[in-house]
Each structure stands twice: as C-alpha cells, then as structure tokens.
Design a protein around this motif. Structure first.
Motif, mmCIF file in Angstrom:
data_model
loop_
_atom_site.group_PDB
_atom_site.id
_atom_site.type_symbol
_atom_site.label_atom_id
_atom_site.label_comp_id
_atom_site.label_asym_id
_atom_site.label_seq_id
_atom_site.Cartn_x
_atom_site.Cartn_y
_atom_site.Cartn_z
ATOM 1 N N LEU A 47 0.851 -1.182 0.000
ATOM 2 C CA LEU A 47 0.000 0.000 0.000
ATOM 3 C C LEU A 47 0.893 1.240 0.000
ATOM 4 C CD1 LEU A 47 -2.878 1.240 0.267
ATOM 5 C CD2 LEU A 47 -2.507 1.204 2.739
ATOM 6 N N VAL A 48 0.743 2.101 -1.013
ATOM 7 C CA VAL A 48 1.569 3.301 -1.088
ATOM 8 C C VAL A 48 0.751 4.589 -1.050
ATOM 9 C CG1 VAL A 48 3.510 2.193 -2.248
ATOM 10 C CG2 VAL A 48 1.666 3.180 -3.621
ATOM 11 N N TYR A 49 -0.576 4.481 -1.157
ATOM 12 C CA TYR A 49 -1.430 5.673 -1.148
ATOM 13 C C TYR A 49 -2.845 5.276 -0.775
ATOM 14 C CZ TYR A 49 -3.894 9.827 -2.824
ATOM 15 O OH TYR A 49 -4.681 10.943 -2.901
ATOM 16 N N ARG A 50 -3.496 6.146 -0.021
ATOM 17 C CA ARG A 50 -4.923 5.958 0.252
ATOM 18 C C ARG A 50 -5.545 7.307 0.552
ATOM 19 N NH1 ARG A 50 -4.473 3.026 6.096
ATOM 20 N NH2 ARG A 50 -3.835 4.859 7.247
ATOM 21 N N GLU A 51 -6.815 7.416 0.232
ATOM 22 C CA GLU A 51 -7.570 8.616 0.577
ATOM 23 C C GLU A 51 -9.022 8.231 0.800
ATOM 24 O OE1 GLU A 51 -9.005 11.103 -3.216
ATOM 25 O OE2 GLU A 51 -6.832 10.895 -3.162
ATOM 26 N N LEU A 60 -15.676 5.639 -6.559
ATOM 27 C CA LEU A 60 -15.562 5.157 -7.934
ATOM 28 C C LEU A 60 -15.130 6.265 -8.886
ATOM 29 C CD1 LEU A 60 -18.679 2.822 -8.064
ATOM 30 C CD2 LEU A 60 -16.274 2.119 -8.117
ATOM 31 N N ARG A 61 -15.658 7.473 -8.677
ATOM 32 C CA ARG A 61 -15.255 8.608 -9.518
ATOM 33 C C ARG A 61 -13.781 8.937 -9.315
ATOM 34 N NH1 ARG A 61 -20.119 10.603 -7.746
ATOM 35 N NH2 ARG A 61 -19.089 12.058 -6.341
ATOM 36 N N ARG A 62 -13.331 8.944 -8.055
ATOM 37 C CA ARG A 62 -11.935 9.259 -7.761
ATOM 38 C C ARG A 62 -11.011 8.161 -8.283
ATOM 39 N NH1 ARG A 62 -7.930 12.576 -7.870
ATOM 40 N NH2 ARG A 62 -6.490 12.412 -6.114
ATOM 41 N N GLU A 63 -11.419 6.899 -8.139
ATOM 42 C CA GLU A 63 -10.626 5.790 -8.673
ATOM 43 C C GLU A 63 -10.441 5.968 -10.179
ATOM 44 O OE1 GLU A 63 -10.814 0.913 -9.187
ATOM 45 O OE2 GLU A 63 -12.579 1.997 -8.467
ATOM 46 N N ALA A 64 -11.523 6.285 -10.880
ATOM 47 C CA ALA A 64 -11.453 6.479 -12.337
ATOM 48 C C ALA A 64 -10.541 7.653 -12.680
ATOM 49 C CB ALA A 64 -12.846 6.699 -12.907
ATOM 50 N N ALA A 65 -10.605 8.719 -11.892
ATOM 51 C CA ALA A 65 -9.758 9.890 -12.147
ATOM 52 C C ALA A 65 -8.283 9.543 -11.961
ATOM 53 C CB ALA A 65 -10.154 11.038 -11.225
ATOM 54 N N ILE A 66 -7.966 8.794 -10.918
ATOM 55 C CA ILE A 66 -6.572 8.403 -10.671
ATOM 56 C C ILE A 66 -6.088 7.469 -11.777
ATOM 57 C CG2 ILE A 66 -5.055 7.090 -9.125
ATOM 58 C CD1 ILE A 66 -6.652 8.285 -6.769
ATOM 59 N N LYS A 67 -6.935 6.557 -12.216
ATOM 60 C CA LYS A 67 -6.542 5.627 -13.277
ATOM 61 C C LYS A 67 -6.229 6.359 -14.583
ATOM 62 C CE LYS A 67 -8.612 1.360 -11.652
ATOM 63 N NZ LYS A 67 -9.560 0.286 -11.898
ATOM 64 N N ARG A 68 -6.825 7.535 -14.778
ATOM 65 C CA ARG A 68 -6.548 8.318 -15.992
ATOM 66 C C ARG A 68 -5.214 9.063 -15.916
ATOM 67 N NH1 ARG A 68 -12.153 9.312 -15.627
ATOM 68 N NH2 ARG A 68 -11.766 11.288 -14.584
ATOM 69 N N LEU A 69 -4.630 9.170 -14.723
ATOM 70 C CA LEU A 69 -3.353 9.865 -14.567
ATOM 71 C C LEU A 69 -2.226 9.059 -15.206
ATOM 72 C CD1 LEU A 69 -3.545 10.918 -10.795
ATOM 73 C CD2 LEU A 69 -4.049 12.336 -12.798
ATOM 74 N N LEU A 75 2.870 8.877 -9.358
ATOM 75 C CA LEU A 75 4.022 8.902 -8.458
ATOM 76 C C LEU A 75 4.102 10.233 -7.719
ATOM 77 C CD1 LEU A 75 6.661 7.064 -10.670
ATOM 78 C CD2 LEU A 75 5.481 6.174 -8.633
ATOM 79 N N ALA A 76 3.756 11.335 -8.381
ATOM 80 C CA ALA A 76 3.734 12.648 -7.724
ATOM 81 C C ALA A 76 2.649 12.690 -6.647
ATOM 82 C CB ALA A 76 3.513 13.754 -8.752
ATOM 83 N N LEU A 77 1.502 12.095 -6.931
ATOM 84 C CA LEU A 77 0.421 12.015 -5.951
ATOM 85 C C LEU A 77 0.887 11.242 -4.723
ATOM 86 C CD1 LEU A 77 -2.648 12.535 -5.414
ATOM 87 C CD2 LEU A 77 -3.068 10.317 -6.473
ATOM 88 N N ILE A 78 1.539 10.115 -4.944
ATOM 89 C CA ILE A 78 2.062 9.286 -3.853
ATOM 90 C C ILE A 78 3.123 10.058 -3.078
ATOM 91 C CG2 ILE A 78 3.415 7.212 -3.342
ATOM 92 C CD1 ILE A 78 2.009 5.980 -5.886
ATOM 93 N N ALA A 79 4.042 10.710 -3.780
ATOM 94 C CA ALA A 79 5.114 11.454 -3.127
ATOM 95 C C ALA A 79 4.565 12.601 -2.288
ATOM 96 C CB ALA A 79 6.097 11.994 -4.168
ATOM 97 N N GLY A 80 3.547 13.262 -2.771
ATOM 98 C CA GLY A 80 2.927 14.352 -2.012
ATOM 99 C C GLY A 80 2.325 13.863 -0.711
#
Length: 87
Positions: A47-51, A60-69, A75-80
């Motif tokens: 596990l490297v990120y959760r919100e 589901l909307r957020r999952e879809a948005a992240i999958k489009r990144l 990696l920037a999201l995880i690092a932040g």
C-alpha cells in the motif's frame, strides 16, 4: 460506511488503483492472491497511497480519475502524500 481509494505498488513495480469499503480486508485479499486478477500475477503488493471518499459513488469517480493519470502523475500524488506523512 467509509470508502477508501488506494494505490498499491506491485512486485514488478507497476501501480494498481482500487477502492473498497474495508481496506484491511481488501489488502489481505491482494496479499493472499485472492484480490484483483492484475495483482494476483504481480505479488507482493504494498500500500503506497490511500484517501477517504464520502461514499461509493465518490470513491468510484476518484478511482477512475486516478486511473486516468499518467504514471508520473500517480508517483507525484504518492510522493505528495508521503511528504505530508499521511498514508
């Protein structure tokens, strides 16, 4: 019931994004090879990120948005998140 969107780092270095309303149970399933087909063939997972998400629809909307990144954006999201000390 709280929903969580999460990112796993698989054994081959790839990233998997998912959502659940029971993160500990879902992580255990991924680790035991009973999770998503994608992670079954790429153990171990970390596990490297959760919100948190307000409800299933938001998750589901957020999952879809992240999958489009792109990978770089993920990696920037995880690092932040790691810089803020919150995982």
């Amino acid at each position: 019931m709280e929903w969580t969107v999460y990112i796993l780092r698989c054994g081959d270095g790839t990233l998997y994004t998912g959502c659940t309303n029971d993160l500990p149970r879902r992580l255990e399933a991924h680790q035991k090879g009973k999770g998503a087909k994608y992670t079954r063939s790429r153990p171990p997972v970390e596990l490297v990120y959760r919100e948190a998400a307000a409800d299933k629809s938001a998750a589901l909307r957020r999952e879809a948005a992240i999958k489009r990144l792109s990978r770089r954006e993920k990696l920037a999201l995880i690092a932040g998140r790691e810089k803020r000390g919150a995982l």
